[in-house]
Design an enzyme around this catalytic site. Structure first.
Site, PDB file in Angstrom:
ATOM      1  N   ASP A 161     -17.390  52.031  90.735  1.00  0.00           N
ATOM      2  CA  ASP A 161     -15.722  52.366  90.382  1.00  0.00           C
ATOM      3  C   ASP A 161     -14.990  51.231  90.687  1.00  0.00           C
ATOM      4  O   ASP A 161     -15.421  50.179  91.284  1.00  0.00           O
ATOM      5  CB  ASP A 161     -15.324  53.448  91.031  1.00  0.00           C
ATOM      6  CG  ASP A 161     -14.164  54.221  90.366  1.00  0.00           C
ATOM      7  OD1 ASP A 161     -13.395  53.391  89.373  1.00  0.00           O
ATOM      8  OD2 ASP A 161     -13.674  55.280  90.598  1.00  0.00           O
TER       9      ASP A 161
HETATM   10  C1  BGC Z   1     -11.072  55.386  87.949  1.00  0.00           C
HETATM   11  C2  BGC Z   1     -12.199  55.617  87.002  1.00  0.00           C
HETATM   12  C3  BGC Z   1     -12.004  54.575  85.758  1.00  0.00           C
HETATM   13  C4  BGC Z   1     -11.726  53.173  86.477  1.00  0.00           C
HETATM   14  C5  BGC Z   1     -11.529  52.176  85.262  1.00  0.00           C
HETATM   15  C6  BGC Z   1     -10.730  54.011  88.352  1.00  0.00           C
HETATM   16  O1  BGC Z   1      -9.501  53.925  89.079  1.00  0.00           O
HETATM   17  O2  BGC Z   1     -11.541  56.313  89.025  1.00  0.00           O
HETATM   18  O3  BGC Z   1     -12.543  56.773  86.612  1.00  0.00           O
HETATM   19  O4  BGC Z   1     -12.982  54.737  84.872  1.00  0.00           O
HETATM   20  O5  BGC Z   1     -10.508  53.203  87.260  1.00  0.00           O
HETATM   21  O6  BGC Z   1     -10.318  52.189  84.666  1.00  0.00           O
END
Ligand code: BGC
Length: 755
Positions: A234
């Protein structure tokens, strides 16, 4: 270059790279792209999940900067309520088309975390409180998306069920709930669809960051489930990069300006990290880049009006008719209507954070109702309240006055956008007090009142007893307004089902005392009793149960029969549309094992099937439950095991509207837990091999008469808890060696029963 690159083996591509180049591949070039290294081009990964959020200016994971217009399909909360894998596969295909048109290689979704508490700020991005539903629907989305040559990123792996302290908190979960509830949906999607990527979550699991959890990312995901794709972090989830790489985290996103690549290179040179580990990660990344490049098309495009129509169809399917006394709905198209509530004019159709899509167009319910009505002038509108809660009484008075003179009042109520977002949890599950008060006043002024709800997480419904008709409209995406009108007027007969329980009050919810944790830990104290499993085990009243959802017609169930064989269970039931209009029933199959030797929920959903029936039509529905879906996680054997016994199988229209029950005898898997001095006399007596041996040894030691006394119920119960190894401590003439001999003999005979 490209043709050659995509046809070479990934190992061959990586073999031509230096350590520095390989390390460079394992983190992003920038916020959304991987690095181009040697022959390996860069690809784009972007959010997800219910639309393509390709940013045009700035780069952030909070949904702040602009992004290209894309279809905002209904967020997962509404997708879950469709209970319809075929439909979600079509959504996946459409998402894939849009991603390809934007030259996006991997779309960051779907999110399939379990809705453990209604307070999780991101529940609108998740499908269900049930792992079977999450797994089946998540798999359908991945299937559709990847059929277009665009990779999915199954997220957030794992046990990421809250936003509070999400970058640090340790989800402390016992082995059984972890496997049966929190990992099971992921297992389904991975084994069925092989997503190109899995995104590891921010949090720790039992103390270890997901991003450097070897057990999770390698032993479970790859060794047990056979995952072949790559694990991506993530955004910003990496703690110690080299630990992550060794644990199985291949690609770090976004970019660290080369810092973590340098750490990897240094660790390889210092002999702290095996270069082979780096090779494997690099190969996995190259493989995904190859797939993305091979599927890219310069001329890819999509039909935005067709996708809007699909978004409308799906939104209509996601709406759940909670209540419909006296058939108040569907609305007659000539009735005078007081449409009330700012949400009718200014729809709330998605949640905040990284999933925020810039829609190609937005339908509002008010215009759609007017467009559909025989006489648009007979539709009045009163906002009733403001979205930010400012101003009050005047708007409410005006709305109540409008309601009083209309045939039917339709109130659009919902949660303020600021209450539901990625990054923080909700503080309560109440609608704003001004809206609750308005609903009470409107229904007092006009008993023909319909409430239409817009909310990403469930809300308390204190007005439910007084209001005759309620539509749960979740967050429905860009076509939610027209889809709501479709359902209100009966152009679409509602068939959505609750993929999560609506509780009476927060205090009744399973994680109430264990959410969101404290001092860096959240204890999953409710164990396997998540969602309806909890309410059913405790026989707690709920506002509306899991699986519930009405229709404008009715369905009758008959001839329910279940057969069991080595492959699992097959259930058949005849469903008849006993009402007056065509409709769709979601037939649900629940299974329990009342005599289980382990804790069990009274019933668990193990299959569902939708059937479309014309008025009066009748059809046989078959639901097959593969044997492995009957298994529970055995903490002695550390694997899924089918327990033998008489299973209770029920079919119905919801978890609390079971129409027919049957039983099915299932033979269990054998679990050979080695017997030792810690094994209790009770356990040994119950064992088919050791039991008779123990009985005989006792007769020899005590004489048959005394042994018979010892086997009496109360004495037997008293002795049952004694570990056999302790018997020698009681001076009854039993020495440790003879106990060991008996155990050895029993273990040997259990291994080779026919010898
Ligand atoms: C989120 C993800 C997301 C990623 C990219 C993170 O803060 O938890 O779900 O895909 O950011 O934006």
């Amino acid at each position: 270059m490209t043709a050659e690159f995509t046809t070479r083996s990934a190992a061959d591509v990586v073999a031509g790279l230096s350590i520095e180049q390989k390390a460079a591949l394992t983190s992003g070039e920038n916020f959304w792209e991987t690095k181009a290294v040697g022959d390996v081009p860069s690809i784009m990964l972007t959010d997800g999940p219910h639309g393509v959020r390709k940013q045009t200016t700035g780069a952030d994971h909070l949904g702040i900067g602009d992004s290209v217009p894309a279809t905002c399909f209904p967020p997962a909360v509404a997708l879950g309520a469709t209970f319809d894998p075929q439909l979600l596969e079509r959504v996946g295909i459409a998402l894939g088309e849009e991603a390809r048109a934007e030259n996006v290689g991997v779309l960051l979704g779907p999110g399939i975390n379990i809705k453990r508490s209604p307070l999780c700020g991101r529940n609108f991005e998740y499908l269900s409180e049930d792992p079977f539903v999450s797994g089946e629907l998540g798999a359908a989305l991945v299937r559709g998306l990847q059929s277009q040559g665009v990779g999915a990123s199954l997220k957030h792996f794992a046990a990421n069920n809250q936003e509070h302290d999400r970058l640090r908190v340790s989800s402390d979960v016992d082995e059984r709930p972890l496997r049966e509830i929190y990992l099971r949906g992921f297992e389904r999607v991975v084994t069925a669809e092989q997503p190109w990527t899995v995104m590891c979550s921010y949090n720790r699991i039992n103390g270890v960051y997901a991003s450097e959890n070897h057990w999770l990312l390698t032993e479970v995901l790859r060794d047990d489930w056979g995952f072949e794709g790559l694990v991506v972090s993530d955004w910003g989830a990496v703690n110690v990069r080299t630990h992550g790489l060794a644990a199985g985290l291949d690609l770090e996103m976004p970019a660290t300006g080369g810092r973590s690549d340098a750490e990897i290179v240094a660790a390889v040179h210092a002999g702290d990290l095996d270069e082979a580990v780096l090779d494997v990660a690099a190969e996995r990344i190259v493989s995904i880049v190859q797939k993305a490049v091979a599927n890219a098309r310069d001329d890819a495009s999509y039909d935005s009006s067709a996708h809007h129509a699909l978004a409308r169809e799906v939104a209509g399917r996601g709406i759940v008719l909670l209540k419909n006394d006296n058939d108040l709905l569907p609305l007659p198209s000539a009735a005078s209507l007081a449409v009330i509530g700012e949400f009718a004019r200014t729809p709330r159709y998605q949640g905040a954070g990284s999933s925020l899509i810039n829609p190609t167009q937005v339908d509002d319910a008010l215009s759609s109702i007017r467009a559909r009505h025989d006489n648009p002038d007979a539709v009045t509108f009163a906002p009733g309240f403001t979205l930010d809660g400012s101003e009050g009484a005047g708007l409410a008075d005006e709305a109540v006055a409008a309601a009083a003179v209309a045939d039917v009042a339709v109130i659009f109520a919902g949660l303020p956008a600021a209450e539901e977002s990625e990054g923080f949890d909700r503080e309560h599950i109440d609608l704003p007090a001004a809206q609750l008060e308005l609903i009470d006043r409107v229904v007092a002024a006009n008993s023909n009142t319909v409430v239409v709800l817009s909310n990403g997480g469930v809300v308390r419904l204190p007005f439910a007893p007084a209001v005759p008709a309620i539509l749960e409209g979740w967050l429905l995406g860009q076509a939610g307004g027209s889809a709501t009108a479709d359902v209100l007027f009966g152009d679409v007969n509602p068939s959505g089902r609750l993929a999560e329980t609506i509780p009476v009050r927060m205090q009744d919810t399973p994680a109430y005392l264990d959410f969101p944790g404290e001092r860096g830990h959240v204890r999953y104290g409710e164990g396997i009793f998540v969602g309806y499993r909890w309410y059913d085990a405790r026989e707690t009243d709920v506002a509306f149960p899991f699986g519930h959802g009405l229709s404008y017609t009715t369905f009758a169930y008959a001839d329910f029969a279940v057969t069991a064989d080595a492959a699992g269970l097959t259930a058949r039931v005849r469903v008849t549309n006993s009402g007056e209009r065509a409709g769709r029933e979601v037939v649900q199959l629940y299974i329990g094992l009342p005599e289980s030797t382990v804790q069990r929920a009274p019933r668990e959903l193990k299959g569902f099937a939708a059937v479309d029936l014309a008025a009066g039509e009748s059809r046989e529905v078959e639901i097959v439950v593969p044997r492995e879906d009957l298994a529970y996680w055995d903490v002695r054997a550390h694997r899924f095991v089918v327990e033998g016994g008489e299973y209770a199988v029920s079919v119905g229209a919801s978890s609390r509207d079971l129409r027919s029950n049957a039983t099915a005898a299932v033979e269990g898997d054998e679990v050979l837990v080695p017997l030792n001095g810690e094994s209790s006399i009770g356990e040994l007596s119950a064992d088919p091999v050791a039991g008779p041996m123990i009985q005989q040894a006792m007769s020899e030691l005590m004489g048959t008469e005394a042994a018979a006394i010892a086997s009496q119920d109360s004495i037997h119960k008293m002795m049952a808890s004694f570990p056999i190894g302790r018997v020698a401590n009681f001076g009854v003439g039993v020495d440790p060696e003879s106990v060991q001999q008996l155990l050895d003999a029993a273990n040997a005979q259990r291994q080779t029963p026919n010898a």
